[in-house]
Motif scaffolding. Structure first.
Motif, short mmCIF file in Angstrom:
data_model
loop_
_atom_site.label_atom_id
_atom_site.label_comp_id
_atom_site.label_asym_id
_atom_site.label_seq_id
_atom_site.Cartn_x
_atom_site.Cartn_y
_atom_site.Cartn_z
N LYS A 36 -18.64 -23.13 16.85
CA LYS A 36 -17.22 -22.96 17.12
C LYS A 36 -16.65 -24.21 17.78
O LYS A 36 -15.55 -24.62 17.46
N LEU A 37 -17.41 -24.81 18.68
CA LEU A 37 -16.97 -26.04 19.30
C LEU A 37 -16.81 -27.15 18.28
O LEU A 37 -15.84 -27.89 18.29
N SER A 38 -17.76 -27.25 17.36
CA SER A 38 -17.70 -28.29 16.34
C SER A 38 -16.48 -28.11 15.45
O SER A 38 -15.80 -29.06 15.11
N GLU A 39 -16.22 -26.86 15.05
CA GLU A 39 -15.05 -26.59 14.22
C GLU A 39 -13.77 -26.92 14.96
O GLU A 39 -12.86 -27.52 14.39
N SER A 40 -13.71 -26.56 16.23
CA SER A 40 -12.53 -26.84 17.03
C SER A 40 -12.32 -28.34 17.17
O SER A 40 -11.21 -28.83 17.04
N LYS A 41 -13.40 -29.07 17.41
CA LYS A 41 -13.31 -30.52 17.55
C LYS A 41 -12.85 -31.14 16.23
O LYS A 41 -12.02 -32.04 16.22
N ALA A 42 -13.39 -30.63 15.12
CA ALA A 42 -13.00 -31.15 13.81
C ALA A 42 -11.52 -30.89 13.54
O ALA A 42 -10.81 -31.77 13.03
N MET A 43 -11.03 -29.70 13.92
CA MET A 43 -9.62 -29.38 13.70
C MET A 43 -8.72 -30.28 14.56
O MET A 43 -7.66 -30.72 14.10
N GLN A 45 -9.43 -33.30 15.46
CA GLN A 45 -9.48 -34.62 14.85
C GLN A 45 -8.57 -34.67 13.62
O GLN A 45 -7.85 -35.65 13.42
N ILE A 46 -8.59 -33.63 12.82
CA ILE A 46 -7.72 -33.57 11.63
C ILE A 46 -6.26 -33.61 12.06
O ILE A 46 -5.44 -34.34 11.49
N ALA A 47 -5.91 -32.82 13.07
CA ALA A 47 -4.53 -32.79 13.56
C ALA A 47 -4.12 -34.15 14.10
O ALA A 47 -2.99 -34.61 13.85
N SER A 48 -5.03 -34.81 14.79
CA SER A 48 -4.74 -36.13 15.33
C SER A 48 -4.54 -37.15 14.21
O SER A 48 -3.60 -37.95 14.24
N ASP A 49 -5.42 -37.11 13.21
CA ASP A 49 -5.29 -38.02 12.07
C ASP A 49 -3.99 -37.79 11.32
O ASP A 49 -3.31 -38.73 10.91
N GLU A 56 6.15 -40.04 5.42
CA GLU A 56 6.15 -39.87 3.97
C GLU A 56 4.81 -39.31 3.48
O GLU A 56 4.76 -38.45 2.61
N GLN A 57 3.74 -39.82 4.05
CA GLN A 57 2.41 -39.35 3.66
C GLN A 57 2.19 -37.92 4.13
O GLN A 57 1.60 -37.11 3.42
N GLN A 58 2.68 -37.59 5.32
CA GLN A 58 2.59 -36.21 5.81
C GLN A 58 3.33 -35.26 4.87
O GLN A 58 2.82 -34.20 4.52
N ASP A 59 4.53 -35.66 4.46
CA ASP A 59 5.32 -34.82 3.56
C ASP A 59 4.61 -34.61 2.22
O ASP A 59 4.61 -33.51 1.67
N CYS A 60 4.00 -35.66 1.72
CA CYS A 60 3.28 -35.58 0.45
C CYS A 60 2.11 -34.60 0.58
O CYS A 60 1.89 -33.75 -0.30
N LEU A 61 1.36 -34.69 1.67
CA LEU A 61 0.24 -33.77 1.88
C LEU A 61 0.71 -32.33 2.06
O LEU A 61 0.09 -31.40 1.54
#
Length: 80
Positions: A36-43, A45-49, A56-61
């Motif tokens: 659960k910690l790993s998943e939380s850390k990954a999420m 990191q994804i949010a930060s990235d 424009e890239q955010q809108d495309c995604l």
């Protein structure tokens, strides 16, 4: 009655313990499982990235994700 608290910030523990004492319950604080910690850390990191990307890239995604979620076929926005 026992209240189990998971993934709570340390700063909220005294309030949670006071609450459970006030309602005559036990407060059990559990550490999250490693996965659960790993998943939380990954999420995080994804949010930060994602936040670091140009708008424009955010809108495309977002558009691509909405297309996938709605089950529509993928359409290249450059094919006009």
């Amino acid at each position: 009655m026992t209240i189990i608290v998971e993934n709570v910030k340390e700063e909220f523990l005294p309030s949670m313990k006071a609450f459970t004492k006030a309602i005559n319950a036990k407060c059990k604080v559990e550490k999250p499982a490693c996965h659960k910690l790993s998943e939380s850390k990954a999420m995080r990191q994804i949010a930060s990235d994602f936040a670091a990307m140009p708008k424009e890239q955010q809108d495309c995604l977002r558009d691509e994700l909405e297309t996938l979620v709605n089950g529509q076929s993928y359409a290249d926005p450059t094919d006009k």
